[in-house]
Structure formats: structure tokens, C-alpha cells
Design a protein around this motif. Structure first.
Motif, short mmCIF file in Angstrom:
data_model
loop_
_atom_site.label_atom_id
_atom_site.label_comp_id
_atom_site.label_asym_id
_atom_site.label_seq_id
_atom_site.Cartn_x
_atom_site.Cartn_y
_atom_site.Cartn_z
N ILE A 110 48.55 38.30 44.21
CA ILE A 110 49.25 38.19 42.93
C ILE A 110 49.97 36.85 42.93
O ILE A 110 50.68 36.52 43.88
N ILE A 126 52.73 34.69 40.87
CA ILE A 126 53.79 34.67 39.87
C ILE A 126 54.35 33.24 39.84
O ILE A 126 54.98 32.80 40.81
N ALA A 145 56.66 41.33 35.74
CA ALA A 145 55.37 40.70 36.01
C ALA A 145 54.76 41.25 37.29
O ALA A 145 53.55 41.54 37.34
N LYS A 176 53.50 44.85 36.70
CA LYS A 176 52.25 44.84 35.93
C LYS A 176 51.07 44.49 36.83
O LYS A 176 50.03 45.14 36.80
N CYS A 177 51.24 43.47 37.65
CA CYS A 177 50.16 43.02 38.53
C CYS A 177 49.87 44.03 39.64
O CYS A 177 48.70 44.24 39.99
N TYR A 212 47.88 46.80 38.08
CA TYR A 212 46.52 46.32 37.82
C TYR A 212 45.71 46.32 39.12
O TYR A 212 44.57 46.80 39.15
N PRO A 227 50.07 37.58 35.63
CA PRO A 227 50.63 38.58 34.71
C PRO A 227 50.23 38.41 33.25
O PRO A 227 50.09 39.40 32.53
N ASP A 280 46.93 41.91 31.88
CA ASP A 280 47.47 42.12 30.55
C ASP A 280 46.56 43.11 29.84
O ASP A 280 45.36 42.91 29.78
#
Length: 77
Positions: free
Chosen positions: A6, A8, A18, A21-22, A25, A59, A76
């Protein structure tokens, strides 16, 4: 199983939404997560170039680097 990292970018603040969310996912995609990198794009691009990871998760589309590499995925909906 693909490995993922990930990314960021340093200008995202606060980072918690963020990251959440990642992480979600990555879990849904079944990736083996190698970690979370916060900083400039160069801090993660070498991982892809050196084949240490298969996927970079970001993100939002606004985080795409200018010269995006293959297997950058946006967490997203």
C-alpha cells in the motif's frame, strides 16, 4: 497469490481513512500484503521494478504517479 504494498503519499493527512480503505481492498482481493509505504513515489517504485511486489495499492486516483507502472490498483469503489 500476488503480493502487494500500500502506498500512501506523504501529503495525505489524516492517513487512517486511506489506509483502512486500502487494507480492506487488499483483503477482498486476497493479496499477501508486504506493508504500507508512506512517502514519495520513489520510495515504493523500486519494489515494483525489483519485482519485490506485484501490485501497488493506492487510495484514490489522484495518487497516481505521473508515469504509472503496471499493476497499480485504486482502492476506490
Amino acid at each position: 497469490m500476488d503480493t502487494a504494498v500500500i502506498w500512501i503519499p506523504a501529503d495525505i493527512d489524516p492517513i487512517e481513512p486511506a489506509v483502512a480503505k486500502c487494507l480492506d481492498y487488499s483483503r477482498r482481493r486476497g493479496y499477501r500484503l508486504e506493508g504500507i509505504v508512506r512517502g514519495p513515489w520513489e520510495s515504493v517504485s523500486w519494489m515494483v521494478t525489483n519485482r519485490e511486489v506485484d501490485v501497488v495499492i493506492i487510495p484514490v486516483p489522484a495518487c497516481l504517479p505521473p508515469a504509472a507502472m503496471p499493476r497499480i490498483e485504486v482502492a476506490d469503489n
